[in-house]
Design an enzyme around this catalytic site. Structure first.
Site, short mmCIF file in Angstrom:
data_model
loop_
_atom_site.label_atom_id
_atom_site.label_comp_id
_atom_site.label_asym_id
_atom_site.label_seq_id
_atom_site.Cartn_x
_atom_site.Cartn_y
_atom_site.Cartn_z
CB SER A 58 2.76 -4.21 -3.08
OG SER A 58 1.55 -4.44 -3.00
CE LYS A 59 2.71 -9.18 4.50
NZ LYS A 59 1.14 -8.81 4.53
NE ARG A 60 -2.12 -1.60 0.71
CZ ARG A 60 -2.19 -0.07 0.23
NH1 ARG A 60 -3.02 -0.02 -0.59
NH2 ARG A 60 -1.32 0.52 0.99
#
Ligand code: GLU
Length: 508
Positions: free
Chosen positions: A261-263
């Site tokens: 994910s972006k996180r």
């Protein structure tokens, strides 16, 4: 076999994710390998998720990567339009055709009705699926009389058209990467194909377009694997020959478990989008691979090898070489862990392949950002001397900052080790030597020779003399050959640094 035609079909719902770039790449490679066509189709049927600027972003990102469709939105072709919102008229006819054939039906259940049915199921510990086992009990044209249905349609009551999943069938599906997959049709739900606002859903539009655009292979992410059964059934219901399917494995977090994910990317300090992406609703700016200093060739090479490997075990391939070697059969089934060190390594490999001249404009941009005036002949030498150890152009500047800013302090540990009684004599020797040389004699060869000769003639200790000079010029024990440092700094700057070091009490 008919001409290979594949498509990349992103939805403009935000920035193109790195997983999307991989999907585009694999489609591109497959088409190239087989002398086929690679299309770009924009799937924007879900207007609620439409994001301004996302379509342009997709085009810009593909262009930066060098993945060029030879047909599609923005590229022309005979099968257009290639944007689903411009094809609205086409889909209704197909939805109605299925209703006619009794392979689809009208459903009038309101969101409130569906919600309460769902809740009732949950209370008795079941999950509600609108499908073969219960559709006759719900509010649709299977349970209502033809007159009632007609009445509702004439009255303009909102409806959807649902696909009628065949009951009690075992489906035998084939995926090029995953092999045989068997699915019981009763576990599937009657997905919505069309809404009374005139918009098709993804499933209908996707299948109709793949048919009309004569797509031979559907290569897409694993998240679409659960839709494959429905899509195959839709092809069958229309009487179309389904394309072949290949579902690419998920991209996983660097830790190995869970979808990337972006996180995760933020946490590990790598980008997730090819180009900078400004999220206007969130008011955030995500840095892209381009802006973070990755080369597109390195990114593509990395992505290609992320879930595919060549039997030779080789790892560095140009796009053309990849296209020659790529086989869908060699794509792995299991998720591909995003390996940060590996992509840095790839970037370094491609950096080494570039000439210093090619690196120069990127380097000059970095200098500009730091308000440092560039001097091309000096900059080229800096690049040349530090490139070998760098993965990014920015590493060269970070490492070689001392070429642009003279040291203000000196590494104390190094000073303790290097400096001693002889230091004043050593520094004096250098100052005299440099003053005696012309600017034109400030070259690596001449300096190397004169320094060695002078140290010997003056009976100075070789090691400490060289280290003292380095410490005085750089402020720490870093950098390429000290004669090269001198050449790059030039006569005047070298002397002034040594004078400063002397005043700073480098003499111990
Ligand atoms: N529009 C879908 C997406 O955004 C495409 C899925 C497919 O390739 O069939 O991923």
């Amino acid at each position: 076999m008919s001409k290979v035609r594949v498509r990349f079909a992103p939805s403009p719902t935000g920035a193109l994710h790195i997983g999307g770039v991989r999907t585009a790449l694999y489609n591109y490679l497959f088409a190239k390998k087989h002398g086929g066509d690679f299309l770009l189709r924009i799937e924007d049927t879900d207007q609620t998720r439409y994001v301004e600027g996302a379509e342009k972003y997709i085009l810009d990102a593909l262009a930066w990567c060098g993945i060029s469709p030879n047909e599609g939105q923005g590229f022309g072709g005979e099968f257009g339009p290639y944007k689903q919102s411009e094809r609205k008229e086409i889909y209704k006819k197909y939805a109605l055709e299925l209703v006619e054939k009794k392979q689809a039906y009208y459903a009038f259940d309101t969101p409130g009705e569906l919600d309460s049915t769902r809740k009732n199921h949950e209370q008795s510990g079941e999950t509600f699926t609108y499908g073969p086992l219960n559709r006759e009990t719900l509010n649709n044209s299977l349970s209502l009389s033809p007159e009632e249905v007609q009445e509702k349609l004439t009255a303009g009551i909102p409806y959807v058209i649902r696909f009628k999943i065949p009951k009690d069938k075992t489906l035998h599906l084939q995926d090029i990467i995953r092999g045989n997959i068997n699915i019981e049709s009763n576990t599937l739900d009657d997905k919505i194909l069309f809404k009374s606002d005139g918009m098709p859903t993804y499933h209908l539009a996707n299948v109709v377009d793949d048919y009309l655009m004569q797509i031979t292979h559907v290569i897409r992410g694993e998240e679409w694997l659960p839709s494959m059964a429905l899509h195959v059934l839709l092809y069958q219901a229309f009487g179309f020959q389904p394309p072949l399917f290949a579902h690419l494995p998920l991209l996983l977090k660097p830790e190995g478990k869970g979808k990337l994910s972006k996180r995760d990317a933020d946490k590990h300090g790598f980008p997730i989008f090819p180009l900078n992406w400004e999220d206007k609703t969130e008011g955030t700016l995500a840095q892209g691979f381009r802006e973070a200093g990755y080369f597109p060739e390195a990114l593509l090479n990395f992505l290609a090898l992320l879930s595919w490997s060549d039997p030779s075990g080789e790892e560095i391939f140009s796009l053309d070489e990849l296209a020659q070697r790529f086989e869908l059969e060699n794509v792995s089934k299991s998720g591909a862990r995003f390996n940060v060190e590996k992509i840095h390594w790839y970037n370094g490999q491609y950096l080494q392949k570039k000439s210093s001249q090619e690196i120069l404009p990127i380097f000059e941009n970095l200098l500009r950002e730091k308000n440092i005036t560039s001097n091309p002949s000096k900059d080229l030498k800096v690049i040349e001397s530090l490139k070998e150890r760098a993965s990014f152009v920015s590493d060269i500047l970070e490492e070689g900052m001392y070429f642009y800013q003279s040291p203000k302090t000196f590494d104390t540990k190094a000073a303790q080790k290097v400096l001693g009684e002889k230091t004043p004599e050593i520094v004096q020797f250098y100052l005299e030597l440099f003053a005696s040389l012309q600017e034109s004699q400030f070259t690596f060869e001449i300096l190397s020779e004169k320094i060695k000769q002078g140290i010997t003639d003056n009976q100075l200790p070789m090691g400490p003399s060289m280290q003292t000079l380095r410490l005085g010029l750089v402020g720490k024990m870093a950098g390429p050959d000290v004669a090269l440092i001198l050449e790059i700094l030039g006569k005047e700057e070298s002397i002034s640094r040594l004078i400063f070091a002397k005043q700073y009490n480098l003499e111990g």
